[in-house]
Every structure is written in C-alpha cells, then in structure tokens.
Design an enzyme around this catalytic site. Sequence first.
Site, PDB file in Angstrom:
ATOM      1  N   CYS A 105      39.786  79.740  59.037  1.00 50.65           N
ATOM      2  CA  CYS A 105      41.082  79.042  59.056  1.00 50.65           C
ATOM      3  C   CYS A 105      41.586  78.779  60.476  1.00 50.65           C
ATOM      4  CB  CYS A 105      42.118  79.847  58.291  1.00 50.65           C
ATOM      5  SG  CYS A 105      41.532  80.289  56.653  1.00 50.65           S
ATOM      6  N   HIS A 244      49.307  77.922  60.010  1.00 51.99           N
ATOM      7  CA  HIS A 244      48.299  77.866  58.955  1.00 51.99           C
ATOM      8  C   HIS A 244      48.994  78.124  57.623  1.00 51.99           C
ATOM      9  CE1 HIS A 244      44.921  78.499  56.494  1.00 51.99           C
ATOM     10  NE2 HIS A 244      44.856  79.807  56.594  1.00 51.99           N
ATOM     11  N   ASN A 274      45.928  76.440  50.567  1.00 52.75           N
ATOM     12  CA  ASN A 274      45.237  76.871  51.784  1.00 52.75           C
ATOM     13  C   ASN A 274      43.963  76.041  51.949  1.00 52.75           C
ATOM     14  OD1 ASN A 274      43.738  78.171  53.743  1.00 52.75           O
ATOM     15  ND2 ASN A 274      44.173  80.234  52.984  1.00 52.75           N
TER      16      ASN A 274
END
Length: 317
Positions: A105, A244, A274
């Site tokens: 990520c 994020h 996500n």
Amino acid sequence: MGSYVPSRRLTNSDLEKLVETSDEWITSRTGIKERRICGENEAASDMAVAAAQRALESSGLKPEDIDLLLVGTVTPDFRLPSQACMVQKKLGMVNAAAMDIVAACAGFLHGLATADAYIKAGQFKRVMVIGVEKLSSITDYTDRNTCVLFGDGAGAAVVVASDEERGIISTFLKSDGRYGELLWIPDGGTERPLQSLNGQGRVYLEMNGSEVFKHAVRQMVEASEKVIKEAGLTPADVTLMVPHQANIRIIQSTAKRLAISMEKVYLNIDKVGNTSSASVPIALDEVIKSGRVKRDDIILMTAFGGGLTWASALIKW
Ligand code: UT7
C-alpha cells in the site's frame, strides 16, 4: 494526475451474500460501503494505462516524453515481465526505463520518493509514477476478515524536473521485514512453489487485521511527522491530508495524533475501499479534480502496508 476505477461495484449487501457479515459491521468498522472490481477481461495493466493516459493528458506530455516509468503494485499481470514493462508496451512509452516497486500500500509513495531522488540526481527528467492493483485477484471471497476491505483501481502522476519552489518538498520511507507475515500471500513464491503443493497452496492475501491496525497508526504518524519536520513546518501548516484509504478508524486515529482536523482529510474509502498502491494516487487525483486544491496548498500524503512498509510525502501545490 490521473486515475481510473472499474465500473463494476461490489457493495456491502453483495458481500452479505458471500460471507457472514453485515453492512452495519463493515460500515462502522471500516467506513467502506462499496468497492470497484475489474471486469472479466480487465487486467491490472489496462487500469494503469487508463490512469496514465489521463495523467499524460493533464500534464500535456506524450508517452515518448517520459524517461522513467515506475509502477507500484503487488498484483502484476505476470511475474515476468514486470508490470512497468507491460504498461510501457501498451502506452508506447518508447523512451523510458521501466521498473516495478513492490511496497504494497506504500508503493505509490515509494515510487514518488524514487522519482524525486532520480530527478534531483539529474538522471531522469520526466518520470511517471503509477500505483495499480487488481486486489480482487488475490482476495479470498470466503474470508470475511479480508474480502470486505479490498478493491481494484489505478492512479498515476507525472513528476517533472523544475526550478520552481513547489512540488515535492520532502519524503520519508521505511520498512520492517520482521512483520511480513502480518499481511502476506503464503504460497506460490519460490519458497513454497505451487507445483510442490498439489493444488493446496494458500494463494490469497492473509492478514492479521488488528496487529496491522496498531502498526499502521504508529507508522503513518511517524512518517508524517518526519516529512513535516524536514520541511521546517508544523502539522498546522498542512492544508490537506491525503492518507492511504485502508480503514476510516485508522485514518481518524492518525489525524488525531497529528492534531490535523478531519475537515482537512480527504476521504473516498466509502466508494473505493482499500486499493493498496492505487489508494493514495486515486484520492489525490480526485481531490485535485474536485477543485478543492489551491495554489501553494501543503498536501500531506501518508501510507502503510504489507512488508511492513510505510511512507509519507509532502507537496506544495
Ligand atoms: O492497507 C493495509 C492493509 N490492512 C489494513 O488496513 C487492515 C487494518 N486492520 C483493520 O482495518 C481492522 O483490523 C479490520 C477492519 C480488518 C478488522 O477490524 P477489528 O476492529 O480489528 O476487528 P477484529 O479483527 O478484532 O475482529 C472483531 C470481531 C471478530 O469476532 P470475535 O472474535 O470478536 O467474535 C471477527 O471475527 O469481528 C469479526 N469480524 C467480522 N464480523 C462481521 C471480522 N470480520 C468481520 C466481518 N463481518 N467482515
């Protein structure tokens, strides 16, 4: 900037039909209402190309103007060649060196920091950084601990050398491989090749969510404090935070510890979930296109992910 998300929506009520969960649980524990999922014949590189074309359009550059292409991803089309080479081919980016960055990520921010360093070193002048993930391809839709979280998408940035006192001000990267098994795909690599497992391999993403949660807040706070301090600024100088989009509670805790009000935080987690490497660039592109970002705004980006990896970047718009 440019971004792309597939048109197909996977809603919380769709997931209620797949695993024992509820819209109420997913919404209150994660902030996610729906995510986008690739169509049957849609590869990760197709999403990357769509985002890249939009970024090129907004920068006024052509594919052949780019001299370095960096692609953050953990879901490449193939193990070999790299995703960056696939994207290079599809875009006709004939003058570029191309390579992948595997930092989960935090992949896009690792790419952005790498672009910044290469440009400052004088080795490349026009760098494209892409974050792209087809997480639906590594998600186990029988595992309620993970399948409610992830989605597909891509975001791209063009970073160019300039004498102007704006752009990337400071970056910070860090990792800690001791915690790799908190978020991983156990089988299918060279340690446990699928051929040796008689079809029994664990080939989907597995995660210890509550442990990752604790690391995430600590690390995004650390990374954010570092870039703000290095720039000689304080959290009060941050105009906009683009974190994020992993979990609304992680974002709220991070912003709180940094003393940055949630009004300054851009959120799209409810709509896209996500998307790992693609998360920060999709959010940044959306907030810029919305007209919210003004000249001289100080934008803080921060991310964490499997590895474990974490990163921040501060930009002056
Ligand atoms: O980009 C980096 C990737 N990783 C992350 O961002 C993940 C970080 N972690 C998280 O976001 C959170 O830890 C989760 C959303 C994954 C889980 O939330 P949590 O508050 O940490 O829940 P938990 O794992 O402690 O589980 C609490 C309960 C458990 O039941 P018991 O053992 O208390 O009876 C789980 O089995 O919630 C249960 N649970 C669910 N219930 C309904 C777990 N997933 C679900 C679900 N629906 N989808």
